[in-house]
Design an enzyme around this catalytic site. Structure first.
Site, PDB file in Angstrom:
ATOM      1  N   ASP A   1     -16.678  37.860   1.461  1.00 15.46           N
ATOM      2  CA  ASP A   1     -18.097  37.534   1.944  1.00 15.46           C
ATOM      3  C   ASP A   1     -19.218  37.583   0.573  1.00 15.46           C
ATOM      4  O   ASP A   1     -19.413  38.708   0.434  1.00 15.46           O
ATOM      5  CB  ASP A   1     -18.617  38.538   3.056  1.00 15.46           C
ATOM      6  CG  ASP A   1     -19.999  38.715   3.177  1.00 15.46           C
ATOM      7  OD1 ASP A   1     -20.521  37.449   3.109  1.00 15.46           O
ATOM      8  OD2 ASP A   1     -20.403  39.767   3.550  1.00 15.46           O
TER       9      ASP A   1
ATOM     10  N   LYS B   1     -21.339  35.005  -0.401  1.00 23.77           N
ATOM     11  CA  LYS B   1     -22.325  34.470  -0.299  1.00 23.77           C
ATOM     12  C   LYS B   1     -23.091  33.602  -1.506  1.00 23.77           C
ATOM     13  O   LYS B   1     -24.022  33.804  -2.118  1.00 23.77           O
ATOM     14  CB  LYS B   1     -23.479  35.548   0.344  1.00 23.77           C
ATOM     15  CG  LYS B   1     -23.148  36.412   1.347  1.00 23.77           C
ATOM     16  CD  LYS B   1     -24.581  37.096   1.855  1.00 23.77           C
ATOM     17  CE  LYS B   1     -24.478  37.923   3.052  1.00 23.77           C
ATOM     18  NZ  LYS B   1     -23.382  39.039   2.889  1.00 23.77           N
TER      19      LYS B   1
ATOM     20  N   ASP C   1     -26.123  28.508  -5.693  1.00 17.56           N
ATOM     21  CA  ASP C   1     -26.424  28.274  -7.079  1.00 17.56           C
ATOM     22  C   ASP C   1     -26.363  26.856  -7.160  1.00 17.56           C
ATOM     23  O   ASP C   1     -26.624  26.035  -6.015  1.00 17.56           O
ATOM     24  CB  ASP C   1     -25.092  28.798  -8.032  1.00 17.56           C
ATOM     25  CG  ASP C   1     -25.791  29.050  -9.451  1.00 17.56           C
ATOM     26  OD1 ASP C   1     -26.733  28.349  -9.990  1.00 17.56           O
ATOM     27  OD2 ASP C   1     -25.494  29.928 -10.144  1.00 17.56           O
TER      28      ASP C   1
ATOM     29  N   THR D   1     -29.973  38.736   8.471  1.00 16.61           N
ATOM     30  CA  THR D   1     -30.525  39.814   9.525  1.00 16.61           C
ATOM     31  C   THR D   1     -31.463  40.716   9.257  1.00 16.61           C
ATOM     32  O   THR D   1     -32.222  41.089   9.762  1.00 16.61           O
ATOM     33  CB  THR D   1     -29.404  40.620  10.347  1.00 16.61           C
ATOM     34  OG1 THR D   1     -28.247  40.992   9.275  1.00 16.61           O
ATOM     35  CG2 THR D   1     -28.670  39.688  11.159  1.00 16.61           C
TER      36      THR D   1
ATOM     37  N   LYS E   1     -13.140  42.246   6.122  1.00 11.47           N
ATOM     38  CA  LYS E   1     -14.248  41.699   5.165  1.00 11.47           C
ATOM     39  C   LYS E   1     -14.349  42.387   3.844  1.00 11.47           C
ATOM     40  O   LYS E   1     -14.512  43.625   3.927  1.00 11.47           O
ATOM     41  CB  LYS E   1     -15.462  41.507   5.859  1.00 11.47           C
ATOM     42  CG  LYS E   1     -16.822  40.917   5.186  1.00 11.47           C
ATOM     43  CD  LYS E   1     -17.938  40.755   6.076  1.00 11.47           C
ATOM     44  CE  LYS E   1     -19.087  41.904   6.016  1.00 11.47           C
ATOM     45  NZ  LYS E   1     -19.600  42.228   4.696  1.00 11.47           N
TER      46      LYS E   1
ATOM     47  N   ARG F   1     -19.373  50.290   9.889  1.00 10.60           N
ATOM     48  CA  ARG F   1     -19.404  51.637  10.240  1.00 10.60           C
ATOM     49  C   ARG F   1     -19.051  52.205  11.388  1.00 10.60           C
ATOM     50  O   ARG F   1     -18.474  53.235  11.414  1.00 10.60           O
ATOM     51  CB  ARG F   1     -21.031  52.205  10.013  1.00 10.60           C
ATOM     52  CG  ARG F   1     -21.456  52.150   8.542  1.00 10.60           C
ATOM     53  CD  ARG F   1     -22.811  52.018   7.967  1.00 10.60           C
ATOM     54  NE  ARG F   1     -23.359  50.827   8.536  1.00 10.60           N
ATOM     55  CZ  ARG F   1     -24.548  50.276   8.438  1.00 10.60           C
ATOM     56  NH1 ARG F   1     -25.397  51.288   7.953  1.00 10.60           N
ATOM     57  NH2 ARG F   1     -24.921  49.270   8.715  1.00 10.60           N
TER      58      ARG F   1
HETATM   59  O1  C5P Z   1     -21.800  48.860   9.308  1.00 11.84           O
HETATM   60  P1  C5P Z   1     -22.019  47.564   9.905  1.00 11.84           P
HETATM   61  O2  C5P Z   1     -21.202  47.220  11.134  1.00 11.84           O
HETATM   62  O3  C5P Z   1     -23.611  47.410  10.109  1.00 11.84           O
HETATM   63  O4  C5P Z   1     -21.595  46.487   8.840  1.00 11.84           O
HETATM   64  C1  C5P Z   1     -21.969  44.927   8.910  1.00 11.84           C
HETATM   65  C2  C5P Z   1     -21.498  44.111   7.866  1.00 11.84           C
HETATM   66  O5  C5P Z   1     -21.976  42.929   7.900  1.00 11.84           O
HETATM   67  C3  C5P Z   1     -21.983  44.811   6.726  1.00 11.84           C
HETATM   68  O6  C5P Z   1     -20.871  44.523   5.608  1.00 11.84           O
HETATM   69  C4  C5P Z   1     -23.174  43.978   6.189  1.00 11.84           C
HETATM   70  O7  C5P Z   1     -23.503  43.621   4.961  1.00 11.84           O
HETATM   71  C5  C5P Z   1     -22.739  42.611   6.909  1.00 11.84           C
HETATM   72  N1  C5P Z   1     -23.813  41.832   7.183  1.00 11.84           N
HETATM   73  C6  C5P Z   1     -24.676  42.068   8.068  1.00 11.84           C
HETATM   74  N2  C5P Z   1     -25.800  41.198   8.492  1.00 11.84           N
HETATM   75  C7  C5P Z   1     -25.730  39.914   7.985  1.00 11.84           C
HETATM   76  C8  C5P Z   1     -24.791  39.409   7.043  1.00 11.84           C
HETATM   77  C9  C5P Z   1     -23.749  40.416   6.741  1.00 11.84           C
HETATM   78  O8  C5P Z   1     -24.826  42.921   8.639  1.00 11.84           O
HETATM   79  N3  C5P Z   1     -26.636  38.976   8.144  1.00 11.84           N
END
Ligand code: C5P
Length: 230
Positions: free
Chosen positions: A58, A60, A63, A117, A31, A209
């Site tokens: 991603d 998003k 507009d 989230t 992603k 992460r």
């Molecule tokens: O590091 P981690 O597993 O928390 O990363 C989750 C990824 O998903 C990040 O790129 C974050 O921006 C993305 N994301 C999220 N919640 C959302 C939409 C996207 O955590 N609702």
């Protein structure tokens, strides 16, 4: 589109991304978000594709319908596997997004962000003035996305079950907030394991992460992949 955990490449430079990808000798699903894309642009997308990986871009989009349509025409030319818009932009915007994407492209899937989230129920009520539960608000946006011709939504695994029941199992439910047992939670609030996400009806998981910050990214990825595919 591969049925693999989607690795969130939340790095700040092309060098970091390529160093990270060098550790893998298998095709991945990655992603690319705003942080990276706004610095590296389409050039990095091309390089990742040349290495044979699937890409979720991603960005998003949100507009007026005409602007989103034209932006999607451009993104369609990148031939990534998955793109997204904000469902809050409305059904007209989502329909125009599909139209734009399909101008030069027949295969890229398009999904909608429902509620981020990071949005709490208090914010939903006080700031957005939507007086329902988060779950109901997500379901409402997901229904609008389906009616507009989109392939699915980004949501929490905890909402996936409800969405599958109402919108079917083919409707994509791409879910971040995934942590294997024992992994650091970081700033995610509502998390599930890869196994539980599958059980709840996620069609794809996004993991950042726990893989990118791991001391052994390849090993961490393999474990998550095995849990997800098992
Ligand atoms: O590091 P981690 O597993 O928390 O990363 C989750 C990824 O998903 C990040 O790129 C974050 O921006 C993305 N994301 C999220 N919640 C959302 C939409 C996207 O955590 N609702």
């Amino acid at each position: 589109m591969r049925d693999l955990p989607i690795i969130a490449l939340d790095f700040d430079s092309e060098d970091h991304v390529l160093d990270f990808l060098d550790q893998f000798d298998e095709p991945l699903f990655v992603k690319v978000g705003m942080e990276l894309y706004y610095q590296t642009g389409p050039a990095l997308i091309k390089k990742i594709k040349e290495r044979g990986h699937d890409i979720f871009l991603d960005l998003k989009l949100h507009d007026i319908p005409n602007t989103v349509q034209k932006a999607m025409e451009g993104l369609g030319k990148l031939n990534v596997d998955l793109v997204n818009v904000h469902a809050a932009g409305g059904t007209e915007m989502m329909k125009h997004a599909v139209k734009g994407l399909r101008k030069y492209n027949e295969t890229t899937k398009i999904i909608a962000v429902t509620q981020l989230t990071s949005t709490t129920e208090e914010m939903l009520h006080q700031e957005q003035n939507i007086q329902t539960s988060i779950e109901e608000a997500v379901l409402n946006y997901a229904k609008l996305a389906q009616e507009s011709g989109l392939d699915g939504v980004v949501c929490s695994p905890l909402e996936a079950k409800l969405l599958t029941k109402s919108l079917g199992s083919d409707f994509l439910k791409v879910t971040p907030g995934i942590r294997p047992k024992g992994a650091a939670v970081n700033d995610q609030k509502r998390i599930t394991t890869p196994e539980d996400a599958k059980q709840l009806g996620s069609t794809h998981i996004v993991v950042g992460r726990p893989i990118t910050q791991s001391e052994h990214p390849q090993e961490s990825y393999t474990k998550i992949k095995e849990s997800w595919l098992s």
